[in-house]
Design an enzyme around this catalytic site. Structure first.
Site, PDB file in Angstrom:
ATOM      1  N   ASP A 122      44.245  32.745  38.282  1.00  0.00           N
ATOM      2  CA  ASP A 122      43.409  33.004  37.113  1.00  0.00           C
ATOM      3  C   ASP A 122      42.149  33.736  37.559  1.00  0.00           C
ATOM      4  O   ASP A 122      41.676  33.549  38.681  1.00  0.00           O
ATOM      5  CB  ASP A 122      43.029  31.692  36.422  1.00  0.00           C
ATOM      6  CG  ASP A 122      44.198  31.048  35.697  1.00  0.00           C
ATOM      7  OD1 ASP A 122      45.091  31.769  35.228  1.00  0.00           O
ATOM      8  OD2 ASP A 122      44.200  29.807  35.580  1.00  0.00           O
ATOM      9  N   ASP A 140      48.275  34.600  30.342  1.00  0.00           N
ATOM     10  CA  ASP A 140      47.759  33.649  29.354  1.00  0.00           C
ATOM     11  C   ASP A 140      47.350  34.374  28.074  1.00  0.00           C
ATOM     12  O   ASP A 140      47.576  33.858  26.970  1.00  0.00           O
ATOM     13  CB  ASP A 140      46.560  32.887  29.915  1.00  0.00           C
ATOM     14  CG  ASP A 140      46.899  32.050  31.130  1.00  0.00           C
ATOM     15  OD1 ASP A 140      48.066  31.623  31.267  1.00  0.00           O
ATOM     16  OD2 ASP A 140      45.990  31.830  31.962  1.00  0.00           O
TER      17      ASP A 140
END
Length: 168
Positions: A122, A140
């Site tokens: 991330d 995401d």
């Protein structure tokens, strides 16, 4: 060839495009950032390298390792089910096709991370003053946009017409 022209599968190019963008961005972050390193881009947005061992919002992130295989299995099953659903959609079901394509690409993108690294990479960090949204990635974003489109499509009159049209 009919399957790709006349069904939702005509959107596989989008799946591949989002998947490539997701994976290339993660490779770039891994090669150019140390874990936890952050670069400010806007007053409310940073690139911050983080590892997510769990699911959304680090759910079960500290569960001891079994969650890696659990979320891998879920991603595989969801991707297969959505790909089959996509193959059965009419060419005219644009929103639903886009939604499923985005969700598939995001699921596969994070699946690749779990398989290669044991965690999801991330790096997109949105915040305001002391409030911080959980750090996320392109996969995401694709899943989230796909979910919104899926919900929107479920309330759409086009969806009602396509469903009632199939019954006639």
């Amino acid at each position: 060839m009919h399957l790709f022209r006349e069904t939702g599968w005509r959107w596989w190019w989008l799946v591949l495009l989002v998947l490539v963008a997701d994976q290339l961005s993660k490779i770039w972050v891994i090669q150019n950032f140390s874990l936890g390193e952050s670069v400010s881009l806007l007053p409310v947005f940073n690139f911050t390298y983080a590892r997510n061992y769990g699911a959304a919002f680090s759910f079960l992130g500290d569960a001891g390792g079994w969650q890696r295989w659990f979320f891998t299995l879920i991603a595989v099953v969801v991707s297969i089910v959505l790909a089959i659903w996509l193959s059965r959609l009419a060419k005219s079901q644009l929103k639903l096709s886009l939604a499923l394509s985005l969700i598939i690409s995001g699921a596969i993108g994070n699946l690749i991370d779990r398989s290669l690294y044991g965690y999801v990479v991330d790096f997109l960090h949105v915040f305001y003053q002391n409030w911080h949204y959980p750090i996320f990635n392109i996969a995401d974003c694709a899943i989230s946009i796909g979910a919104v489109l899926l919900i929107w499509d479920s309330f759409s009159s086009e969806n009602q017409q396509a469903t009632s049209g199939d019954k006639q």
